[in-house]
Design a protein around this motif. Structure first.
Motif, PDB file in Angstrom:
ATOM      1  N   VAL A  86     124.253  70.193  37.764  1.00  0.00           N
ATOM      2  CA  VAL A  86     125.407  69.703  38.351  1.00  0.00           C
ATOM      3  C   VAL A  86     125.315  68.198  38.839  1.00  0.00           C
ATOM      4  N   SER A  87     125.919  67.371  38.262  1.00  0.00           N
ATOM      5  CA  SER A  87     126.203  65.962  38.869  1.00  0.00           C
ATOM      6  C   SER A  87     127.234  65.657  39.579  1.00  0.00           C
ATOM      7  N   TYR A  88     126.599  64.955  40.685  1.00  0.00           N
ATOM      8  CA  TYR A  88     127.726  64.311  41.879  1.00  0.00           C
ATOM      9  C   TYR A  88     127.998  63.110  41.607  1.00  0.00           C
ATOM     10  N   ASN A  89     129.138  62.698  42.209  1.00  0.00           N
ATOM     11  CA  ASN A  89     129.832  61.212  42.207  1.00  0.00           C
ATOM     12  C   ASN A  89     129.634  60.535  41.034  1.00  0.00           C
ATOM     13  N   VAL A  90     129.865  60.972  39.647  1.00  0.00           N
ATOM     14  CA  VAL A  90     129.886  60.553  38.434  1.00  0.00           C
ATOM     15  C   VAL A  90     131.178  59.625  38.292  1.00  0.00           C
TER      16      VAL A  90
ATOM     17  N   LEU B  72     134.017  58.084  36.630  1.00  0.00           N
ATOM     18  CA  LEU B  72     134.802  58.571  35.367  1.00  0.00           C
ATOM     19  C   LEU B  72     135.654  57.624  34.848  1.00  0.00           C
ATOM     20  N   GLY B  73     135.236  56.319  35.064  1.00  0.00           N
ATOM     21  CA  GLY B  73     135.612  55.285  34.285  1.00  0.00           C
ATOM     22  C   GLY B  73     137.264  55.032  34.824  1.00  0.00           C
ATOM     23  N   ASP B  74     137.863  55.548  35.541  1.00  0.00           N
ATOM     24  CA  ASP B  74     139.148  55.258  35.835  1.00  0.00           C
ATOM     25  C   ASP B  74     139.500  55.108  37.241  1.00  0.00           C
ATOM     26  N   GLY B  75     138.340  54.741  38.073  1.00  0.00           N
ATOM     27  CA  GLY B  75     138.555  54.616  39.271  1.00  0.00           C
ATOM     28  C   GLY B  75     138.309  55.740  40.251  1.00  0.00           C
ATOM     29  N   THR B  76     138.105  56.972  39.672  1.00  0.00           N
ATOM     30  CA  THR B  76     137.858  57.947  40.179  1.00  0.00           C
ATOM     31  C   THR B  76     136.378  58.507  40.068  1.00  0.00           C
ATOM     32  N   TYR B  77     135.935  59.724  40.798  1.00  0.00           N
ATOM     33  CA  TYR B  77     134.536  60.178  40.834  1.00  0.00           C
ATOM     34  C   TYR B  77     134.695  61.640  40.222  1.00  0.00           C
ATOM     35  N   GLY B  78     133.690  62.318  39.782  1.00  0.00           N
ATOM     36  CA  GLY B  78     133.762  63.735  39.565  1.00  0.00           C
ATOM     37  C   GLY B  78     132.459  64.501  39.726  1.00  0.00           C
ATOM     38  N   VAL B  79     132.487  65.740  39.992  1.00  0.00           N
ATOM     39  CA  VAL B  79     131.507  66.686  40.193  1.00  0.00           C
ATOM     40  C   VAL B  79     131.418  67.343  38.700  1.00  0.00           C
ATOM     41  N   GLN B  80     130.503  67.142  37.931  1.00  0.00           N
ATOM     42  CA  GLN B  80     130.219  67.454  36.626  1.00  0.00           C
ATOM     43  C   GLN B  80     129.245  68.441  36.414  1.00  0.00           C
ATOM     44  N   VAL B  81     129.423  69.421  35.472  1.00  0.00           N
ATOM     45  CA  VAL B  81     128.666  70.470  35.109  1.00  0.00           C
ATOM     46  C   VAL B  81     128.214  70.349  33.633  1.00  0.00           C
ATOM     47  N   THR B  82     126.850  70.336  33.206  1.00  0.00           N
ATOM     48  CA  THR B  82     126.466  70.313  31.941  1.00  0.00           C
ATOM     49  C   THR B  82     125.646  71.510  31.655  1.00  0.00           C
ATOM     50  N   LYS B  83     125.775  72.174  30.796  1.00  0.00           N
ATOM     51  CA  LYS B  83     125.085  73.159  30.258  1.00  0.00           C
ATOM     52  C   LYS B  83     123.607  72.985  29.561  1.00  0.00           C
ATOM     53  N   LYS B  84     122.580  73.437  30.006  1.00  0.00           N
ATOM     54  CA  LYS B  84     121.161  72.876  29.661  1.00  0.00           C
ATOM     55  C   LYS B  84     121.086  73.384  28.231  1.00  0.00           C
ATOM     56  N   GLN B  85     120.222  72.660  27.293  1.00  0.00           N
ATOM     57  CA  GLN B  85     119.744  73.014  26.166  1.00  0.00           C
ATOM     58  C   GLN B  85     119.089  74.525  26.114  1.00  0.00           C
ATOM     59  N   SER B  86     119.255  75.382  25.310  1.00  0.00           N
ATOM     60  CA  SER B  86     118.329  76.701  25.314  1.00  0.00           C
ATOM     61  C   SER B  86     117.210  76.349  24.778  1.00  0.00           C
ATOM     62  N   GLY B  87     116.015  76.844  25.222  1.00  0.00           N
ATOM     63  CA  GLY B  87     114.722  76.617  24.989  1.00  0.00           C
ATOM     64  C   GLY B  87     114.346  77.436  23.777  1.00  0.00           C
ATOM     65  N   PHE B  88     113.363  77.112  23.012  1.00  0.00           N
ATOM     66  CA  PHE B  88     113.108  78.058  22.012  1.00  0.00           C
ATOM     67  C   PHE B  88     111.488  78.145  21.869  1.00  0.00           C
ATOM     68  N   SER B  89     110.858  79.041  21.135  1.00  0.00           N
ATOM     69  CA  SER B  89     109.390  79.023  20.887  1.00  0.00           C
ATOM     70  C   SER B  89     109.027  79.402  19.526  1.00  0.00           C
ATOM     71  N   VAL B  90     107.995  78.981  18.954  1.00  0.00           N
ATOM     72  CA  VAL B  90     107.610  79.305  17.877  1.00  0.00           C
ATOM     73  C   VAL B  90     106.100  80.251  17.854  1.00  0.00           C
ATOM     74  N   LYS B  91     106.209  81.177  17.218  1.00  0.00           N
ATOM     75  CA  LYS B  91     104.868  82.096  17.166  1.00  0.00           C
ATOM     76  C   LYS B  91     104.023  81.904  15.911  1.00  0.00           C
ATOM     77  N   LEU B  92     102.814  81.629  16.160  1.00  0.00           N
ATOM     78  CA  LEU B  92     101.969  81.607  14.857  1.00  0.00           C
ATOM     79  C   LEU B  92     101.265  82.711  14.731  1.00  0.00           C
ATOM     80  N   ARG B  93     101.078  83.340  13.489  1.00  0.00           N
ATOM     81  CA  ARG B  93     100.622  84.628  13.299  1.00  0.00           C
ATOM     82  C   ARG B  93      99.334  84.610  12.248  1.00  0.00           C
TER      83      ARG B  93
END
Length: 634
Positions: free
Chosen positions: A607-611, A613-634
């Motif tokens: 969650v980002s505050y006081n972003v 927005l380029g039109d003279g206003t501000y926004g509280v914005q939400v971004t979904k994080k990238q899902s992590g991944f793992s590699v298993k060696l066998r």
């Protein structure tokens, strides 16, 4: 005269010769109809209009109309999801021209606050036709296409003499409402569906069926499989003609949108329950009796009935409680012009009710609504429905637990008598206005699409939540020009869409003070408050707009605390967004408690505050994080 006709003919010929075929760009998922950048064809600087043909291909599209549009032909692929929307929710735009579906099928067509003036000639295997938010559509039969009516959507049929049979479709799905099935006055035939499903939404899942004088005893609406349709009440049959005929709360008959009366289901067919079969008095009525009051009366004791209609009478509840098990509390055939039902409590036994379904601006329900067995303020229990300027503004909600929905596009005048501590008010396109200069209003929450507008009043305040402390009580008594979302308070912007998530925004405009008189100037989220929004895979969301102003450089003061609740509509992938869930005219103070100053308190989201927005206003914005991944060696 001949010269004029000839000139008109030549003009029509010229227009025909200049007609152009436009195609919505496959690379553009959503955009304005009037933006040339969204189209191929033409001269690259114009948009399709009168006499032109328009094609929407297999790629998903979502187009917004800011004005009525007339084309010669509209072809839409039945592959993917295609939506036609108005630029203002619950404000219907017209799209006129012949309409054809093409392709291999399996998709969804959404008609949102748009009226398709011509019948869709072939649904071409479409999976579902969605009509919502005062949208309007008519289509030829398609047994594999489900019809989804949402929040005031209308399905129209004009199957006329000699057509030989009813229109047929797949499932009828109601998401909130009241919705409407309208049949031409010339039709002899109704509409048949395979099955039925009711889903709570913005309002209650009820459909009003407009009768045709030519149908006679033929059913207007029928179902091959009626197992999903609930009946409440006794066990008498329609043929028994007694007051104990079971009621189906999901249907009404008469009048295009402002339905009256009660219905039952007979062999899968929706049938009206004649008022002549109902008791005419509440005296000695039982919980399985349907009652229609058509003479002036006064209640002398509490009573429980199955359904209650009122028509052409002044009804005094005498300070008592009428419990309505089926939730069917409606105007009857005779209307309520110049009459009142008042002075008591109407307790609803289920969440599919329609209050004040009146056709006359003089009719009012001056009652206190309550509910039986519901403890959730966010459950929709009651939808008010009325003709323009006819919504009652006198009902109270002191003992009501749940959400009540306003009529589409109707303003709601509030006063200090509005103290529903467990009531959420849902607006559907209208504005909340102050009924007096000193209104201090208390509700549990606010939802829907609309605005708060105290422009012509002063010293007004709106408190959402409970008064949990002595400090809250003192603040409530003194508050002026503020919207406070306090402990337990809820703000849920947007109307419920066909997929269950919310879409659209609720706005809180700033209004310039008059001299020393304070007006709405602050929005405050306190501890224990909630802002609940829906995030969508296409990057849109439901949101709260507190950025408007009528005085340059002066904006609402917005303070943040409480919780930000994020709900996903469909699969939202990692890295999606950002979604602007709150827009302000100047920087906010404070933080949502569960997100904190660093914005990382909501699992999977930032969650980002006081972003800016380029039109003279501000926004509280939400971004979904990238899902992590793992590699298993066998």
């Amino acid at each position: 005269m001949k010269k004029t006709v000839a000139a008109m003919f030549l003009a029509a010929l010229a227009a025909s010769a200049m007609a152009t075929e436009y195609t919505w760009k496959s690379s553009v998922a959503a955009g304005e109809w009037s933006d040339p950048a969204n189209w191929t064809g033409g001269d690259g600087t114009s948009c399709p209009g009168d006499g032109d043909s328009v094609i929407f291909g297999d790629a998903d599209s979502d187009v917004t109309l800011a004005a009525n549009v007339t084309v010669a032909d509209l072809t839409v692929s039945s592959v993917g999801t295609h939506a036609f929307r108005s630029d203002k929710t619950m404000t219907t735009r017209k799209l006129t021209g012949s309409v054809t579906m093409s392709g291999t099928g399996g998709g969804t067509l959404v008609i949102d606050s748009v009226k398709f003036e011509n019948e869709i000639s072939d649904l071409a295997g479409l999976k579902q036709l969605v009509v919502e938010n005062m949208g309007w559509a008519s289509a030829k039969s398609s047994a594999i296409t489900d019809i989804v009516l949402v929040n005031g959507g209308t399905l129209y049929s004009d199957a006329i003499y000699g057509s030989g049979s009813a229109r047929t479709f797949g499932k009828l799905k109601l998401v909130g409402g009241p919705n409407c099935i309208s049949l031409s006055q010339y039709t002899q035939y109704g509409i048949r569906f395979a099955s039925f499903e009711a889903v709570p939404g913005s309002g209650v899942p009820v459909v009003s069926i407009r009768e045709s004088a030519n149908t006679g005893d033929r059913p207007l609406v029928a179902f091959d499989d009626a197992t999903g349709i609930e009946l409440v009440g006794g066990t008498a049959s329609l043929a028994d003609a007694t007051s104990k005929i079971p009621v189906c709360p999901n249907f009404m008959l008469n009048d295009t949108l402002y339905g009256k009366g009660a219905c039952t289901i007979v062999n899968g067919e929706v049938r009206k329950i004649p008022q002549s079969t109902m008791l005419t008095t509440l005296a000695d009525a039982t919980e399985t009796d349907n009652v229609c009051l058509s003479s002036d009366c006064t209640l002398d004791a509490d009573v429980t009935v199955n359904a209650l209609l009122f028509t052409g009478a002044n009804i005094d509840l005498g300070g008592h409680t009428v419990t309505v098990r089926s939730g069917v509390f409606r105007e009857g055939d005779g209307g309520m012009f110049g009459h009142l039902i008042q002075n008591g409590v109407v307790k609803l036994g289920r969440p599919d009710a329609l209050g004040d379904g009146t056709n006359n601006s003089d009719a009012r329900n001056k009652v206190d609504f309550a509910v039986d067995g519901n403890g959730d303020p966010e459950t929709v229990m009651l939808a008010h429905n009325a003709q323009q300027m006819g919504w009652n503004r006198y009902a109270t909600y002191a003992t009501f637990v749940g959400t009540f929905a306003a009529p589409p596009n109707q303003n709601y005048s509030v006063s200090s008598s509005m103290c529903g501590t467990n009531a959420v008010v849902e607006m559907r396109g209208g504005a909340i206005r102050a009924g007096d200069h000193y209104a201090k209003v208390l509700f549990r929450g606010l939802s829907g699409v609309g605005s708060i507008n105290f422009q012509d009043k002063w010293k007004c305040g709106l408190w959402l939540g409970d008064l949990a402390s002595a400090e809250d009580q003192a603040d409530f008594a003194l508050q002026e020009g503020r919207v406070v979302v306090g402990h337990g308070g809820i703000v849920k912007p947007g109307c419920v869409d066909y997929d269950g998530g919310r879409r659209g925004c609720f706005s809180i405009p700033y209004v310039t003070p008059q001299g020393e008189l304070p007006k709405l100037s602050a929005l405050e989220f306190r501890d224990g408050a909630k802002l609940k929004v829906t995030l969508r895979p296409d990057g849109t969301c439901s949101w709260l707009d507190a950025s408007q102003t009528q005085s340059a450089g002066t904006f609402l003061d917005v303070t943040l605390a409480g919780d930000l609740v994020l709900e996903e509509s469909g699969r939202v992938k990692g890295g999606s967004g950002p979604w602007t869930v709150l827009k302000t005219g100047k920087e906010t103070t404070g933080y949502f408690a569960n997100a904190g100053a660093n914005g990382r308190g909501i699992q999977g989201y930032k969650v980002s505050y006081n972003v800016d927005l380029g039109d003279g206003t501000y926004g509280v914005q939400v971004t979904k994080k990238q899902s992590g991944f793992s590699v298993k060696l066998r």
